[in-house]
Each structure stands twice: as structure tokens, then as C-alpha cells.
Design a protein around this motif. Structure first.
Motif, short mmCIF file in Angstrom:
data_model
loop_
_atom_site.label_atom_id
_atom_site.label_comp_id
_atom_site.label_asym_id
_atom_site.label_seq_id
_atom_site.Cartn_x
_atom_site.Cartn_y
_atom_site.Cartn_z
N UNK A 1 -2.17 8.60 -11.26
CA UNK A 1 -3.09 8.51 -10.09
C UNK A 1 -3.30 9.85 -9.37
N UNK B 1 -9.36 0.29 -3.15
CA UNK B 1 -8.32 1.31 -3.42
C UNK B 1 -7.49 0.91 -4.65
N UNK B 2 -7.10 -0.37 -4.69
CA UNK B 2 -6.31 -0.85 -5.83
C UNK B 2 -7.14 -0.72 -7.12
N UNK C 1 -7.59 4.23 -13.00
CA UNK C 1 -7.00 5.53 -13.30
C UNK C 1 -5.81 5.43 -14.25
N UNK D 1 -9.54 1.38 -7.79
CA UNK D 1 -9.67 2.79 -8.19
C UNK D 1 -8.40 3.24 -8.93
N UNK D 2 -7.23 2.87 -8.38
CA UNK D 2 -5.98 3.25 -9.04
C UNK D 2 -5.82 2.53 -10.38
N UNK E 1 0.85 -1.21 0.00
CA UNK E 1 0.00 0.00 0.00
C UNK E 1 0.89 1.26 0.00
N UNK F 1 2.60 1.69 -3.31
CA UNK F 1 1.63 2.18 -4.30
C UNK F 1 1.39 3.69 -4.14
N UNK G 1 -5.90 11.88 -9.93
CA UNK G 1 -7.33 12.19 -9.96
C UNK G 1 -7.58 13.58 -10.57
#
Lengths: 510, 157
Positions: free
Chosen positions: A191, B17-18, B24, B20-21, A173, A176, A193
Motif C-alpha cells: 500500500x 479507502x478500503x 493495491x 483503494x487499498x 482504520x 490498516x 502507492x
């Protein structure tokens, strides 16, 4: 060389320089203790002042600030479970439990003695071993850096309290999160957004404050102790000498942590952030009672604080010999050297040796000055924090988190991100995911990505682009070290499994 | 809340979360995606493994340990929510009100709430007084001594 050392001592013995060492160390400790203000920032803030100074006093002041800052991070790590600088992440693991048990003073004394030892060790290595040690740094290319990152990740077994699987997921996590923003190679925007404010990525300090500070603040609130003290304080007679004797008896720990700090300091791009965690892992791995780590064991505090201060001297080795900064504050010191007309390399050890050796000795003196100042100041600080009721401590931490996260880039988004990570960190802690592996992932992510993608580019010359990762002998050494470090926690239980007739029990491999 | 439920909740959230990324992803070059794609795949695999293991005896063992640790702990959820909201408001208002005013309001608000929310003039004066002292001490240290700029706020500056 000894002639230059004597000359350096002579320069350093002037009243002006001694005063600068003292003032720099104290100021560095204060800055280091404030979450969000890093050694890099402290050194950078001083550059305009040192420009107007002569080279010797300017560098003496910078060195003292740097050394004091790295040590100062231990105060907040121990007292409020928030690393003042990323170099003190590991200090929270045992330092804060010690403070909660009323042993904050003992932890501060342990951190002080360890920091002084590590600082002096790094300086001795800097003075006597610079040329051979600098040669090691030159052998590290992109594939080796990738494997250094992998090796760093293998210490998760020490950082993940409870579940190793959750620890490694948390680290992934963190890795990432580190990929958010502009890619280091290729320049892709990833990433974000659509937000331009996210293009710079997630700042380590912001995540550090969010993941460590906010959950701790919320935990104090959740205990419902508004009018009572959040940190316990127990006055113990003779704690100073008892603790000093205890720490000095941990010879293996002190020496091992100093070596780790010095060697990691030499590697450009690594530094105290990684050194303190690797050192903690090694101290725990080699201990006869690894299960006691994380419960308030002084050995853990000593390991991390010794290593992070050894990084100061270690990081200077490639800087003064090759002009390659080992850690971010070293890069700023490099700039100051150039501003003062000093070019790193052989010239620093010949024509300008008086300045170089005075600077090195000032680092050592700062490590010594830390002991009385740190012990006295640290004890006062412990008593002050322990006397604060939670109703003042909580907003006090809150205001520092806001300043710390804003001051890094003067960016409002960072404050919101810090709070978001704080809530996420609190939630993840509740779900069994600890903050240290996540932060470790964030630290190692850029090192691993840079190493992997550059190796991929180098690999275009081979039949498969990934072969470059396995070509050099140093890569294989690092792979072997990673495998050993990864498998070590399982060796003990496996031995027991073969010894016991009943075999292994569920959870026995944790 | 059982350990199994925590494992499942954590796994679902991290997987989301993964995802969503992953959605993207919009790489222009091959180099930008090499590393994050590998990490996302590994992370997804680890999450699935966590869910699978949560149904095994290994997880049951952990659950017993976790339940034992939780006993006797009470969480002040209202306090958490109130302090969380004050912190959020503090961070959001930082841009508009500036560090000084938002700092005094945020600090004294939390201090007053944790002190028992009493409408006594003396208690409120203490909270505001300490908030003023701390905020202006920090402004002095950061702005005057360290030359670190703090937000003045759109209203005032």
C-alpha cells in the motif's frame, strides 16, 4: 540487597549526581512537552554525551531524562489537547476538558502527583521484584502477543465517545494504516502507492500529531476567537493542597494504575503507549460514575499519568535481569549499558550492583524531583498558555507540529502526511469517528500482525496453522480477559433491562 | 447535517479507502497479506453494519442527541479554509524555503489573519516580530541545543 541500596544512595548523594538528576528531569520535561519529541529521541540524543561520562553519572542522567520526558508529555496533552509523547494520549481525554473549564492547574497537579506515585511504584517493583516479574515476560510468545493486542482493542468502548461501532471501525482504520510499508514478516511492500518514502510506513508520532494537534488547531480557528484566549484560566485559592489531597485519596486508582503500568512495562514491545489507555479504561470501568469520564474528571488524568510513569521502572525489569528491553527507550539504555561494559543479567546485581542500584534509585529520585519542578513549572506554563490569544496560539501549535513531524525521520513526506492525517482527523471527528481508537489501532496493529503471522508459522506443525493461537493456557487467560473487557460495558444495561418491566430502549446498549 | 447522513458519508469514504487499498494488493509472499486482508474484510463488514444500523430506531435516537448537541454552534468555515491553505503552503514550501523563512511566513500569515487581517504597520510588525522570535528560538533549541536538524531549504542550502 540493602547494602547495595545504601551504597547506591551514597553514590546518588553526591552533588554532581543530584545536579544531573535535577537537570535531566527538567530537560526531559521540556522535551516531553514538545509534540513530536519522544522519550526515545531524548534518550538517544544523550547517548553520545553519556559515552564520555563515567557509568554512574551517565546512567543517572539518562534515567532522569527518561522519567521527566514521560511526565512532560502531560503538559501539552492538558493544555493544547496534544499528547507530547504517545504515553500521554489518554491524558487528553480529561486533562484538556479540565483546561477548557479553567482547571488546567488542577489537572497539572493531578498529573504530577500521579506521575510521581507511578514512577516510585515502578522503581520499587524494579528494585524488589525484578527476578519473579521478569519470568512473566519470558512466557509471552507470538500467540500471547496477538491476544494482548486483541485485549488492547477491547478498551475501545472507553475511548469511543458516542458510538462503539464507529470506535471499532476507527480502530480497524488505524490497524490498516499500520500495515502500510514493508511487512514485518515476508518483506512485502504494501500500500505505498509506488512511493519509496512510504516504505517505512506511517510513523506513530506523525499520525498522533496529525490526528490530535491539527483538528484542535482547526477547532480553535472554527470558533472565530482570534483575539481572545483559546484556553480558559481560573485562579483558585488553595488549589495545590486541595488537589494533592484529592489525588492521594484516590488510592485504588493510584495502585491499580501503577500495577497496570508496571506489568505492561515488563512486556517487551508494549510500554506507556498502551499502559495509559488500558489504565484509563480500567479506571472508567471500575468507577461508580463512568459517564463522567471524558468531561474533565481528575481521576482520568491520574489513571493515565500514574500508569505511564510506572512503565519506566517496569520496562527496566526485563532489561536489567534478562537483557530484553521493555519499551523503546529501554533499548537505547541497553545499548548504553553495553557501551559502558555492563552486561544485563545476574552480573548487574552482583559485581556491578553499585552502578545498578544507583541507577534504579536515580529513577526514583527523578520521580520525586518531578513534583516541585512540575507543579511550579506546570502552573507557570498553564498561565502562559491561557494568556495567549488564539492568533498566537494557533500558529505556535502549527510550527511545533511541523517541527515534530519532520524531526522524527528528517522527512518532508512526514510533514505532508501529518497535515493530511490532520484534515482526515478533523473530517472524521465531524463524522463521529474519534481520534483515540484510530491511534490505538495504529499502536496495536504491528503487535497483532507480528503475533498473528508468527503464530501462523508456528502452526505449520499442527493440522491447522491457526491452532497455535489457542494452545497455551496464557492465551486462554488473555482470551477470557478480552471477552470480559469487551462485554463489561453491556453488563450494566443488560442488568437494567432484566430489572425494568419495559425492557431495553433503543441506544440502551451504548 | 443529520446523523444518518454523517453515517452514510463516513461509511462511503472509509469504504472507498478500503477499496483503494484492496486494489493495491500485490503480495509476493503469503505472510504479507494474511493480516491486512483480514482487517480489510472486518472493516468492510463494520462499515456495512453501520449503514444498516443507520436505518434503525437506534440511529434515530442518536440523531436526536446529535442535533441537540449541535444547536448554537457556528463554524467559521472561511477561517478554516484560509488557515488550512496557509498550513498546506507552509508545509509544501518547507522544502524550498527552509524552516526559518517558511516558519516566519507561515506563523505571521496565520497570526495576521486571525488578528483580523488589518493592514496596519504596527499590527503587521507585531505579527512578524513574534514570528521571528518564535522561529529563531525554536531553531536555537532544536538545532543548537538538541542537535536536531531542521530543513535549510533548497534555495539557501
Amino acid at each position: 540487597m540493602f547494602g547495595y541500596i545504601l551504597l547506591g544512595l551514597q553514590h546518588l548523594a553526591s552533588f554532581e549526581n543530584l545536579l544531573l538528576v535535577f537537570a535531566g528531569t527538567v530537560a526531559g520535561m521540556v522535551v516531553g512537552a514538545l509534540p513530536g519529541l519522544t522519550a526515545t529521541m531524548a534518550v538517544a540524543l544523550l547517548v553520545p554525551f553519556t559515552y564520555a561520562m563515567d557509568p554512574i553519572p551517565g546512567l543517572v542522567l539518562l534515567g532522569a531524562i527518561y522519567m521527566g520526558c514521560i511526565y512532560g508529555g502531560a503538559f501539552s496533552a492538558i493544555l493544547i489537547n496534544t499528547p507530547g509523547t504517545p504515553s500521554s494520549i489518554g491524558t487528553t481525554f480529561d486533562g484538556y476538558p479540565m483546561a477548557c473549564q479553567g482547571r488546567g492547574e488542577e489537572a497539572i497537579i493531578g498529573a504530577t502527583v500521579g506521575s510521581a506515585f507511578g514512577g516510585l511504584f515502578g522503581v520499587v517493583a524494579l528494585i524488589f521484584l525484578s527476578p519473579p516479574l521478569a519470568a512473566i515476560a519470558l512466557k509471552f510468545g507470538p500467540p500471547e502477543y496477538f491476544w494482548v493486542g486483541v485485549f488492547g482493542l477491547t478498551i475501545i468502548s472507553s475511548l469511543a465517545a458516542g458510538s462503539f461501532l464507529k470506535g471499532i471501525t476507527g480502530a480497524a482504520f488505524g490497524v490498516l494504516i499500520s500495515t502500510i510499508g514493508i511487512a514485518p514478516i515476508g518483506g512485502d511492500v504494501r500500500f505505498t502507492f509506488g512511493s519509496p518514502a512510504m516504505q517505512g510506513g506511517v510513523e506513530l508520532i506523525v499520525m498522533l500529531i496529525g490526528l490530535f494537534c491539527i483538528p484542535e488547531l482547526l477547532t480553535i480557528v472554527s470558533r472565530g476567537i482570534g483575539k481572545h484566549q483559546a484556553v480558559e484560566y481560573r485562579r483558585t485559592k488553595g488549589v495545590l493542597w486541595e488537589t494533592v489531597k484529592k489525588v492521594l485519596s484516590l488510592r485504588k486508582n493510584l495502585i491499580r494504575s501503577s500495577i497496570i503500568g508496571t506489568v505492561i512495562g515488563i512486556l517487551p514491545g508494549a510500554g506507556g503507549n498502551i499502559a495509559n489507555l488500558v489504565s484509563y479504561n480500567e479506571a472508567r470501568r471500575t468507577s461508580k460514575h463512568p459517564e463522567k469520564y471524558g468531561t474533565g474528571l481528575i481521576d482520568g488524568v491520574v489513571a493515565t499519568e500514574t500508569a505511564n510513569n510506572a512503565v519506566v521502572g517496569g520496562g527496566m525489569i526485563p532489561l536489567v535481569t534478562l537483557g530484553i528491553p521493555g519499551a523503546p527507550p529501554d533499548a537505547i539504555i541497553y545499548g548504553v549499558l553495553l557501551l559502558q561494559g555492563l552486561r544485563p543479567g545476574p552480573e548487574l546485581f552482583t559485581a556491578r550492583a553499585d552502578i545498578t542500584y544507583t541507577f534504579m534509585l536515580a529513577l526514583g529520585l527523578a520521580a520525586i524531583v518531578m513534583v516541585p519542578v512540575g507543579i511550579y513549572g506546570g502552573r507557570l506554563l498553564t498561565r502562559f498558555v491561557a494568556s495567549l490569544p488564539a492568533r498566537y496560539l494557533v500558529p505556535g501549535i502549527g510550527i511545533l507540529t511541523i517541527i515534530g513531524s519532520y524531526a522524527i525521520r528528517n522527512n518532508y513526506t512526514d510533514v505532508i502526511l501529518m497535515l493530511l492525517f490532520g484534515v482526515v482527523g478533523f473530517g472524521l471527528r465531524f463524522l463521529g469517528f474519534q481520534a483515540p481508537p484510530i491511534v490505538l489501532g495504529l499502536i496495536l496493529g504491528p503487535i497483532m500482525e507480528g503475533g498473528l503471522v508468527q503464530s501462523y508459522l508456528m502452526g505449520q506443525a499442527y493440522s491447522s496453522p491457526w491452532i497455535a493461537l489457542f494452545v497455551s493456557p496464557l492465551s486462554w487467560v488473555l482470551i477470557a480477559m478480552s471477552a470480559f473487557s469487551f462485554l463489561w460495558p453491556y453488563i450494566g444495561p443488560l442488568k437494567k433491562m432484566f430489572q425494568k418491566p419495559g425492557g431495553i430502549t433503543p441506544g440502551g446498549l451504548e | 447535517m443529520t446523523a444518518k447522513f454523517r453515517d452514510h458519508l463516513g461509511s462511503v469514504l472509509l469504504l472507498a479507502f478500503v477499496a483503494v487499498l484492496w486494489l493495491q494488493r500485490d503480495y509476493i509472499t503469503v505472510f504479507g497479506g494474511i493480516f491486512p486482508d483480514i482487517v480489510m474484510e472486518i472493516m468492510a463488514a463494520l462499515i456495512v453494519l453501520t449503514v444498516v444500523l443507520s436505518f434503525t430506531p437506534y440511529a434515530a435516537m442518536k440523531e436526536t442527541e446529535g442535533t441537540a448537541k449541535e444547536e448554537g454552534k457556528t463554524v467559521n468555515w472561511t477561517g478554516l479554509a484560509v488557515v488550512g491553505v496557509i498550513l498546506l503552503a507552509w508545509s509544501v514550501l518547507l522544502r524550498t524555503l527552509g524552516f526559518a523563512l517558511s516558519g516566519v511566513l507561515g506563523f505571521s500569515g496565520i497570526s495576521w489573519y486571525l488578528g483580523g487581517c488589518r493592514w496596519e504597520p504596527k499590527g503587521i510588525a507585531w505579527c512578524v516580530g513574534i514570528a521571528l522570535a518564535v522561529t529563531y528560538l525554536l531553531i536555537f533549541v532544536f538545532v543548537s541545543l538538541l542537535r536536531v536538524p531542521l530543513p535549510a531549504g533548497t534555495i539557501f542550502g
